[in-house]
Design a protein around this motif. Structure first.
Motif, PDB file in Angstrom:
ATOM      1  N   ILE A   1     -85.563  51.050  37.177  1.00  0.00           N
ATOM      2  CA  ILE A   1     -84.245  50.401  36.479  1.00  0.00           C
ATOM      3  C   ILE A   1     -83.927  51.481  35.113  1.00  0.00           C
ATOM      4  CG2 ILE A   1     -85.120  48.265  37.058  1.00  0.00           C
ATOM      5  CD1 ILE A   1     -85.479  47.578  34.126  1.00  0.00           C
TER       6      ILE A   1
ATOM      7  N   PRO B   1     -82.025  50.058  30.271  1.00  0.00           N
ATOM      8  CA  PRO B   1     -82.069  48.726  30.889  1.00  0.00           C
ATOM      9  C   PRO B   1     -83.474  47.900  30.533  1.00  0.00           C
ATOM     10  CG  PRO B   1     -81.175  49.815  32.476  1.00  0.00           C
ATOM     11  CD  PRO B   1     -81.369  50.845  31.313  1.00  0.00           C
ATOM     12  N   TYR B   2     -84.604  48.634  30.604  1.00  0.00           N
ATOM     13  CA  TYR B   2     -85.765  48.208  30.282  1.00  0.00           C
ATOM     14  C   TYR B   2     -85.877  47.817  28.940  1.00  0.00           C
ATOM     15  CZ  TYR B   2     -90.732  48.131  28.595  1.00  0.00           C
ATOM     16  OH  TYR B   2     -91.804  47.648  28.004  1.00  0.00           O
TER      17      TYR B   2
END
Length: 243
Positions: free
Chosen positions: A38, A42-43
């Motif tokens: 991802i 985003p993580y």
């Protein structure tokens, strides 16, 4: 089951979840696989949200459990701990706050600092994890000074996370940065003062008296004198409440 017992179990569950998302995800290869799928940003966004949610749950559970029927006394180390608390907490703030403000490859998204010669200065000569060791000292003092079960669980959670987190971050950075990390680690230490004692680095006190030192000092003084009002507990051995 009484409300006090239920509140204590809720505190224990919140502590387990908070530690779990860090030790089972953040510091493992599972994190590497998630970021591959991802992306890094985003993580970090999702992990920050999960961590904030867990901290809020932990704090609310602690407030509910503290003083309840199940909040028994686990230990009483005597008044000496309270006399040592202020100077040691001051050191924790000076270490931790300066660590947050200084460039450091162990901090989030600051990996590029590993290759800069000027990175290893100030508190990084003491430890490459100044913020986490500040948390270790702060939380250990609170565990020692507050012998009730709820306090031991609450502050002990931060103690466990911060202490073992230093080793977890080292492993993560070694995987990601390779030889650049090895060179940085060779001149610094995880355990405070270990690199200085072993001769791999030199302690230069003058480097620590810049603007970060004064910012850390100001934050500590505010926290010290506002502690009784904010947390309903005086940090002073006599129980003095400043205002």
């Amino acid at each position: 089951m009484s409300y006090g017992v239920a509140d204590m179990w809720m505190l224990i569950m919140a502590a387990i979840v908070f530690l779990g998302i860090h030790f089972l995800i953040s510091g493992t290869r599972l994190r590497d696989r998630i970021t591959t799928l991802i992306g890094e940003r985003p993580y970090l966004g999702l992990f920050s949200l999960a961590s904030l949610t867990a901290i809020v749950w932990l704090a609310m559970s602690y407030n509910a459990a503290a003083g309840g029927d199940a909040d028994r006394v686990v230990h009483d180390l005597g008044p000496g701990v309270r006399y040592a608390a202020i100077p040691l907490t001051a050191f924790a703030f000076l270490l931790g706050v300066q660590g947050l403000l200084a460039p450091n490859p162990t901090s989030v998204q600051q990996e590029l600092a590993v290759a800069k010669e000027e990175t290893i200065r100030g508190v990084l000569r003491i430890t490459r994890h100044p913020f986490l060791w500040g948390v270790v000292i702060w939380s250990a003092l609170h565990v020692a000074a507050n012998g009730h079960l709820a306090s031991v669980i609450f502050f002990g959670t931060f103690l466990v996370l911060a202490f073992f987190g230093t080793f977890s971050i080292d492993r993560k950075r070694r995987r990601k940065l390779g030889p650049a990390w090895d060179a940085f680690a060779a001149e610094t230490s995880n355990i405070p003062f270990a690199a200085v004692i072993s001769g791999r680095n030199r302690l230069k006190i003058g480097e620590s008296f810049g603007w970060r030192f004064w910012a850390s000092t100001a934050i500590f003084v505010v926290a010290l004198f506002a502690h009784a009002r904010l947390f309903n507990a005086s940090p002073f051995p006599s129980g003095w409440v400043p205002f």
